[in-house]
Motif scaffolding. Structure first.
Motif, PDB file in Angstrom:
ATOM      1  N   THR A  50      16.047 -43.268   7.530  1.00 41.14           N
ATOM      2  CA  THR A  50      15.948 -43.900   6.004  1.00 41.14           C
ATOM      3  C   THR A  50      15.420 -45.158   6.527  1.00 41.14           C
ATOM      4  OG1 THR A  50      18.151 -44.798   5.969  1.00 41.14           O
ATOM      5  CG2 THR A  50      17.981 -42.674   5.277  1.00 41.14           C
ATOM      6  N   GLY A  51      15.094 -45.869   5.227  1.00 42.97           N
ATOM      7  CA  GLY A  51      14.510 -47.270   5.375  1.00 42.97           C
ATOM      8  C   GLY A  51      15.302 -48.356   6.253  1.00 42.97           C
ATOM      9  N   GLY A  52      16.593 -48.020   6.095  1.00 44.45           N
ATOM     10  CA  GLY A  52      17.638 -48.991   6.867  1.00 44.45           C
ATOM     11  C   GLY A  52      17.957 -48.896   8.316  1.00 44.45           C
ATOM     12  N   LEU A  53      17.522 -47.500   8.757  1.00 41.65           N
ATOM     13  CA  LEU A  53      17.975 -47.058  10.058  1.00 41.65           C
ATOM     14  C   LEU A  53      16.769 -47.243  10.969  1.00 41.65           C
ATOM     15  CD1 LEU A  53      19.905 -44.009   9.355  1.00 41.65           C
ATOM     16  CD2 LEU A  53      20.592 -45.926   9.800  1.00 41.65           C
ATOM     17  N   ALA A  54      17.026 -47.200  12.372  1.00 37.68           N
ATOM     18  CA  ALA A  54      15.959 -47.269  13.393  1.00 37.68           C
ATOM     19  C   ALA A  54      14.885 -46.118  13.352  1.00 37.68           C
ATOM     20  CB  ALA A  54      16.694 -47.421  14.826  1.00 37.68           C
ATOM     21  N   ASP A  55      13.904 -46.290  13.903  1.00 36.43           N
ATOM     22  CA  ASP A  55      12.917 -45.078  14.002  1.00 36.43           C
ATOM     23  C   ASP A  55      13.322 -43.946  14.969  1.00 36.43           C
ATOM     24  OD1 ASP A  55      11.011 -46.703  12.679  1.00 36.43           O
ATOM     25  OD2 ASP A  55       9.926 -47.565  14.295  1.00 36.43           O
ATOM     26  N   PRO A  56      13.130 -42.879  14.524  1.00 37.93           N
ATOM     27  CA  PRO A  56      13.136 -41.633  15.565  1.00 37.93           C
ATOM     28  C   PRO A  56      12.520 -42.044  16.858  1.00 37.93           C
ATOM     29  CG  PRO A  56      12.506 -40.914  13.481  1.00 37.93           C
ATOM     30  CD  PRO A  56      12.344 -42.325  13.475  1.00 37.93           C
ATOM     31  N   PRO A  57      12.962 -41.234  18.014  1.00 36.49           N
ATOM     32  CA  PRO A  57      12.235 -41.651  19.289  1.00 36.49           C
ATOM     33  C   PRO A  57      10.723 -41.680  19.084  1.00 36.49           C
ATOM     34  CG  PRO A  57      13.667 -39.614  19.446  1.00 36.49           C
ATOM     35  CD  PRO A  57      13.579 -40.265  17.932  1.00 36.49           C
ATOM     36  N   LYS A  58      10.152 -42.235  20.080  1.00 40.21           N
ATOM     37  CA  LYS A  58       8.617 -42.366  19.925  1.00 40.21           C
ATOM     38  C   LYS A  58       7.988 -41.370  21.072  1.00 40.21           C
ATOM     39  CE  LYS A  58       7.976 -46.099  17.719  1.00 40.21           C
ATOM     40  NZ  LYS A  58       8.643 -45.933  16.232  1.00 40.21           N
ATOM     41  N   GLU A  59       9.062 -40.794  21.969  1.00 39.64           N
ATOM     42  CA  GLU A  59       8.633 -39.753  22.866  1.00 39.64           C
ATOM     43  C   GLU A  59       9.103 -38.334  22.397  1.00 39.64           C
ATOM     44  OE1 GLU A  59      10.596 -41.222  26.239  1.00 39.64           O
ATOM     45  OE2 GLU A  59       9.605 -43.250  26.269  1.00 39.64           O
ATOM     46  N   ASP A  60       8.494 -37.301  23.312  1.00 39.17           N
ATOM     47  CA  ASP A  60       8.995 -35.969  23.098  1.00 39.17           C
ATOM     48  C   ASP A  60      10.323 -35.845  23.358  1.00 39.17           C
ATOM     49  OD1 ASP A  60       6.569 -34.993  22.469  1.00 39.17           O
ATOM     50  OD2 ASP A  60       5.989 -34.707  24.363  1.00 39.17           O
ATOM     51  N   VAL A  61      10.871 -35.218  22.653  1.00 40.13           N
ATOM     52  CA  VAL A  61      12.516 -34.779  22.637  1.00 40.13           C
ATOM     53  C   VAL A  61      12.626 -33.488  23.290  1.00 40.13           C
ATOM     54  CG1 VAL A  61      14.642 -34.879  21.369  1.00 40.13           C
ATOM     55  CG2 VAL A  61      12.858 -36.598  20.799  1.00 40.13           C
ATOM     56  N   GLU A  62      13.530 -33.371  24.015  1.00 38.83           N
ATOM     57  CA  GLU A  62      13.893 -31.995  24.669  1.00 38.83           C
ATOM     58  C   GLU A  62      14.832 -31.136  23.785  1.00 38.83           C
ATOM     59  OE1 GLU A  62      12.595 -30.639  27.572  1.00 38.83           O
ATOM     60  OE2 GLU A  62      11.326 -32.378  27.800  1.00 38.83           O
ATOM     61  N   GLY A  63      14.597 -29.974  23.638  1.00 36.90           N
ATOM     62  CA  GLY A  63      15.198 -29.049  22.785  1.00 36.90           C
ATOM     63  C   GLY A  63      14.986 -29.009  21.309  1.00 36.90           C
ATOM     64  N   GLN A  64      15.775 -28.526  20.746  1.00 32.85           N
ATOM     65  CA  GLN A  64      15.740 -28.219  19.278  1.00 32.85           C
ATOM     66  C   GLN A  64      15.817 -29.563  18.360  1.00 32.85           C
ATOM     67  OE1 GLN A  64      18.394 -24.999  18.072  1.00 32.85           O
ATOM     68  NE2 GLN A  64      16.979 -23.368  18.708  1.00 32.85           N
ATOM     69  N   VAL A  65      15.077 -29.946  17.448  1.00 33.40           N
ATOM     70  CA  VAL A  65      15.342 -31.220  16.702  1.00 33.40           C
ATOM     71  C   VAL A  65      15.105 -30.907  15.086  1.00 33.40           C
ATOM     72  CG1 VAL A  65      14.002 -33.196  16.414  1.00 33.40           C
ATOM     73  CG2 VAL A  65      14.090 -32.621  18.580  1.00 33.40           C
ATOM     74  N   CYS A  66      16.050 -31.791  14.687  1.00 34.83           N
ATOM     75  CA  CYS A  66      16.003 -31.604  13.264  1.00 34.83           C
ATOM     76  C   CYS A  66      15.863 -33.084  12.684  1.00 34.83           C
ATOM     77  CB  CYS A  66      17.548 -31.196  12.503  1.00 34.83           C
ATOM     78  SG  CYS A  66      17.721 -29.445  12.661  1.00 34.83           S
ATOM     79  N   VAL A  67      14.930 -33.588  11.709  1.00 38.97           N
ATOM     80  CA  VAL A  67      14.834 -34.664  11.258  1.00 38.97           C
ATOM     81  C   VAL A  67      15.244 -34.793   9.630  1.00 38.97           C
ATOM     82  CG1 VAL A  67      13.304 -36.424  10.697  1.00 38.97           C
ATOM     83  CG2 VAL A  67      12.969 -35.332  12.680  1.00 38.97           C
ATOM     84  N   VAL A  68      16.370 -35.502   9.410  1.00 35.19           N
ATOM     85  CA  VAL A  68      16.520 -35.328   8.005  1.00 35.19           C
ATOM     86  C   VAL A  68      16.205 -36.813   7.512  1.00 35.19           C
ATOM     87  CG1 VAL A  68      18.321 -35.543   6.246  1.00 35.19           C
ATOM     88  CG2 VAL A  68      18.519 -34.077   8.470  1.00 35.19           C
TER      89      VAL A  68
END
Length: 169
Positions: A50-68
């Protein structure tokens, strides 16, 4: 919420190298949907954006990923050219409260961006992104012709080829 979580889980199981994106219109819904996905998709890392939270990682993430994410926060992320979370990374995109696509709303910008991405990349080696649009109040139109017109426009905006509605039961 449960329909979306079940679809996300299925998509992640079928496409373990592609992430899931759930777009929700408010920060409260980001928190609510994230908690549900953490239960349903136990093997996945769930990132809240959300606008108030830090960025998601800038590198590849291992395993399954959900972004909300809220739509505006995800638009901001895309403007930063964070290719970790470009359209190619997703197997499914959920538009919760999809009726916002039809207004001048960040959902509309995302939907049209996803549509343009599909048009540019579908003849290449990219797999299409499954789109799931959910709404309890799709339209305020009450005549059958106006409802049909709204649904047709929504399908065009999102490149939706199949629409499923619940039965009376």
């Amino acid at each position: 919420t449960i329909v979306a979580a079940a679809m996300v889980k299925t998509c992640l199981e079928q496409n373990p190298n592609r992430a899931a994106l759930m777009l929700v219109p408010t920060q409260d819904l980001v928190d609510q949907q994230s908690k549900v996905l953490e239960v349903w998709c136990r093997d996945a890392q769930v990132f809240r954006f959300t606008g108030g939270l830090a960025d998601p990682p800038k590198e590849d993430v291992e395993g399954q990923v959900c972004v909300v994410s809220t739509p505006q926060a995800f638009l901001t992320l895309q403007k930063r050219k964070n290719h970790v979370f470009g359209w190619h990374a997703f197997g499914i995109v959920v538009f919760d409260e999809v009726h916002h696509v039809l207004k001048e709303h960040p959902y509309r910008h995302l939907a049209l961006g996803l549509k343009r991405w599909h048009e540019r990349h579908m003849d290449q080696s990219h797999q299409p992104v499954q789109i799931l649009g959910l709404s309890a109040s799709l339209t305020y139109n009450i005549t059958e012709s106006k409802v049909r017109e709204t649904l047709n426009r929504l399908c065009w905006e999102l490149n939706i080829e199949k629409m499923v509605s619940p039965s009376q039961e």
